[in-house]
Scaffold this motif. Structure first.
Motif, PDB file in Angstrom:
ATOM      1  N   GLY A 248       1.284  -0.968   0.479  1.00 64.01           N
ATOM      2  CA  GLY A 248       0.115  -0.447   0.077  1.00 64.01           C
ATOM      3  C   GLY A 248       0.804   1.552  -0.114  1.00 64.01           C
ATOM      4  O   GLY A 248       1.832   1.554  -0.667  1.00 64.01           O
TER       5      GLY A 248
ATOM      6  N   PHE B 178       1.996  -4.513   5.898  1.00 65.16           N
ATOM      7  CA  PHE B 178       1.606  -5.186   4.763  1.00 65.16           C
ATOM      8  C   PHE B 178       2.318  -6.505   4.418  1.00 65.16           C
ATOM      9  O   PHE B 178       1.591  -7.007   3.658  1.00 65.16           O
ATOM     10  CB  PHE B 178       2.609  -4.432   3.529  1.00 65.16           C
ATOM     11  CG  PHE B 178       2.051  -2.639   3.891  1.00 65.16           C
ATOM     12  CD1 PHE B 178       0.076  -3.137   3.338  1.00 65.16           C
ATOM     13  CD2 PHE B 178       2.655  -1.524   3.509  1.00 65.16           C
ATOM     14  CE1 PHE B 178      -0.514  -1.189   3.502  1.00 65.16           C
ATOM     15  CE2 PHE B 178       2.035   0.066   3.669  1.00 65.16           C
ATOM     16  CZ  PHE B 178       1.200  -0.168   3.872  1.00 65.16           C
TER      17      PHE B 178
ATOM     18  N   GLN C  69      -1.576   0.375  -9.497  1.00 63.06           N
ATOM     19  CA  GLN C  69      -1.416   0.860  -7.700  1.00 63.06           C
ATOM     20  C   GLN C  69      -1.876   2.362  -7.561  1.00 63.06           C
ATOM     21  O   GLN C  69      -1.252   3.096  -7.183  1.00 63.06           O
ATOM     22  CB  GLN C  69      -0.746   1.051  -7.565  1.00 63.06           C
ATOM     23  CG  GLN C  69       0.126  -0.186  -7.781  1.00 63.06           C
ATOM     24  CD  GLN C  69       1.695  -0.265  -7.002  1.00 63.06           C
ATOM     25  OE1 GLN C  69       1.918  -0.715  -6.127  1.00 63.06           O
ATOM     26  NE2 GLN C  69       3.092  -0.052  -7.516  1.00 63.06           N
TER      27      GLN C  69
ATOM     28  N   ARG D 244     -12.558  -0.782   2.789  1.00 62.04           N
ATOM     29  CA  ARG D 244     -11.343  -2.457   2.756  1.00 62.04           C
ATOM     30  C   ARG D 244     -12.308  -2.631   1.361  1.00 62.04           C
ATOM     31  O   ARG D 244     -11.534  -3.744   0.111  1.00 62.04           O
ATOM     32  CB  ARG D 244     -11.313  -2.872   3.767  1.00 62.04           C
ATOM     33  CG  ARG D 244     -12.556  -3.336   4.301  1.00 62.04           C
ATOM     34  CD  ARG D 244     -12.321  -4.395   5.598  1.00 62.04           C
ATOM     35  NE  ARG D 244     -11.623  -3.422   6.593  1.00 62.04           N
ATOM     36  CZ  ARG D 244     -10.996  -3.807   7.576  1.00 62.04           C
ATOM     37  NH1 ARG D 244     -11.724  -5.226   8.394  1.00 62.04           N
ATOM     38  NH2 ARG D 244     -11.301  -2.270   8.911  1.00 62.04           N
TER      39      ARG D 244
ATOM     40  N   ALA E  17      -1.604  -1.117  -3.680  1.00 60.44           N
ATOM     41  CA  ALA E  17      -2.287   0.876  -4.192  1.00 60.44           C
ATOM     42  C   ALA E  17      -1.319   1.393  -3.469  1.00 60.44           C
ATOM     43  O   ALA E  17      -0.429   1.339  -3.938  1.00 60.44           O
ATOM     44  CB  ALA E  17      -3.529  -0.048  -3.150  1.00 60.44           C
TER      45      ALA E  17
ATOM     46  N   ALA F 252      -4.057   3.958   1.307  1.00 59.23           N
ATOM     47  CA  ALA F 252      -4.046   2.083   1.554  1.00 59.23           C
ATOM     48  C   ALA F 252      -3.614   1.918   2.656  1.00 59.23           C
ATOM     49  O   ALA F 252      -1.813   1.539   2.300  1.00 59.23           O
ATOM     50  CB  ALA F 252      -3.861   1.748   0.288  1.00 59.23           C
TER      51      ALA F 252
ATOM     52  N   HIS G  65      -6.970  -2.663   3.886  1.00 60.35           N
ATOM     53  CA  HIS G  65      -7.542  -2.009   2.433  1.00 60.35           C
ATOM     54  C   HIS G  65      -6.415  -3.411   1.232  1.00 60.35           C
ATOM     55  O   HIS G  65      -7.369  -4.557   0.486  1.00 60.35           O
ATOM     56  CB  HIS G  65      -6.833  -1.183   1.812  1.00 60.35           C
ATOM     57  CG  HIS G  65      -7.741  -0.067   1.852  1.00 60.35           C
ATOM     58  ND1 HIS G  65      -6.987   1.276   2.700  1.00 60.35           N
ATOM     59  CD2 HIS G  65      -8.389   0.712   1.774  1.00 60.35           C
ATOM     60  CE1 HIS G  65      -7.779   1.776   3.565  1.00 60.35           C
ATOM     61  NE2 HIS G  65      -8.772   1.176   2.636  1.00 60.35           N
ATOM     62  N   VAL G  66      -5.291  -4.024   1.705  1.00 54.89           N
ATOM     63  CA  VAL G  66      -3.924  -5.151   1.621  1.00 54.89           C
ATOM     64  C   VAL G  66      -4.766  -6.198   1.630  1.00 54.89           C
ATOM     65  O   VAL G  66      -4.746  -6.916   0.959  1.00 54.89           O
ATOM     66  CB  VAL G  66      -2.583  -5.190   1.654  1.00 54.89           C
ATOM     67  CG1 VAL G  66      -2.087  -5.906   1.102  1.00 54.89           C
ATOM     68  CG2 VAL G  66      -2.140  -3.296   1.203  1.00 54.89           C
TER      69      VAL G  66
END
Length: 331
Positions: free
Chosen positions: A18, A54, A231, A261, A281, A285, A289-290
């Motif tokens: 992100g 992440f 992204q 999300r 992203a 993000a 979200h990831v």
């Protein structure tokens, strides 16, 4: 030995990470405005923790935080003499967190010094990219990402310098408030030019949310057969001002505009269906979200933690309001 980025892309979509600078600014570690990445030197543990988040969310690539880590940009905050230290530290932190699970991408970004009609300006951009890449290569990056180029010409220089490393190169452009690069090229034209220049992966990143990025990705997919990367930012923007940095809310009042999300998960599925190979992203993000993107793409195992009903009465609002028995509204 870990599979390289091109090997992984042959096997199916690869999930990127992100956004770093804006997320670290929200946490108090990066200064809004210059958005320079001295956090890699001054607060290494904060950067390390975001990489861990992440990674645990399902990202398969961690980008070294060397965006804006060029000498001219660092000079704006008095750190031009720390370029080597910063680039070295950023790659080391990412590599330490990546271990055998993730690839580490070195990163180049727009320089703000490119001028299309100035050979000397172009040479300064080349020197800038080479200076960063020399350090990043010494620290052992797996491939190169050049990103956020409004000027196709500057993106082409990133391909040129990246290819000299012998590593795979991914370069992505960005559109501001018109559907053209700064010199007037369409998404399809830009993709063709980047592929012809030797980029292994091409696409778009930053500035726009999925809604205003994916149509251009469809144009790219129709124009080239190479690997595509996307992204977008995780902020909602209007059609007449799709570039989130042009909004009055930028940079410190963007919170109400952040996508959920589930919206980012829906983006990941649509990107996959379009034929995007590298799905990641950018600004806005975070790990949630990831994680959702990883979930919908089938890259995370099902939840395994124990949760038992507590008795005759609900033990949480989740049960009390029937959220466990009805379809969640993903908007």
């Amino acid at each position: 030995m870990k599979k390289g980025i091109l090997e992984r892309l042959k096997d199916g979509p690869v999930l990127g990470d992100g956004g770093y600078l804006l997320e670290l600014e929200k946490r108090g570690w990066v200064r809004a405005g210059p958005f320079t990445p001295e956090v890699a030197l001054m607060h290494a543990n904060a950067l390390r923790e975001l990489h861990v988040e992440f990674r645990e969310a399902g990202a398969e690539v961690l980008q070294a935080l060397t965006f804006y880590a060029s000498r001219d940009k660092l000079a704006t905050v008095g750190l031009d003499n720390r370029l080597e230290d910063l680039n070295r530290a950023a790659v080391r932190i990412a590599r330490d967190v990546a271990g055998d699970r993730c690839l580490v991408a070195g990163n180049l970004s727009l320089t703000w010094m490119y001028e299309p009609d100035s050979p000397s300006a172009k040479d300064r951009v080349r020197q800038t990219f080479d200076e960063q890449l020399t350090v990043q290569m010494e620290e052992g990056i797996d491939f190169v990402i050049g990103e956020t180029f409004s000027w196709l010409g500057e993106a082409l220089i990133a391909v040129e310098r990246g290819k000299k490393t012998g590593l795979p190169v991914m370069v992505t452009i960005c559109f501001e408030n018109t559907d053209r690069t700064a010199e007037g090229k369409t998404a399809a034209e830009a993709a063709k030019a980047l592929v012809d220049a030797g980029a292994d992966i091409v696409g778009m990143n930053c500035l726009r949310p999925p809604e205003h990025t994916l149509p251009a990705m469809e144009e790219m997919r129709s124009a080239v057969s190479s690997y595509l990367a996307c992204q977008p930012v995780a902020f909602r923007t209007p059609k007449d001002k799709p570039d989130f940095t042009s909004l009055p809310a930028f940079p410190t009042a963007l919170d109400p505009l952040q996508l959920t999300r589930h919206e980012m998960g829906a983006y990941a599925l649509r990107a996959r269906d379009i034929g995007v190979n590298y799905i990641g992203a950018c600004c806005g993000a975070g790990a949630s979200h990831v994680r959702e993107m990883a979930r919908v793409l089938g890259k995370l195992p099902d939840e395994s933690r124990v949760w038992k009903k507590g008795g005759e009465k609900p033990m949480s609002a989740y049960e009390y309001y029937g959220h466990d028995n009805e379809e969640v509204v993903r908007k």
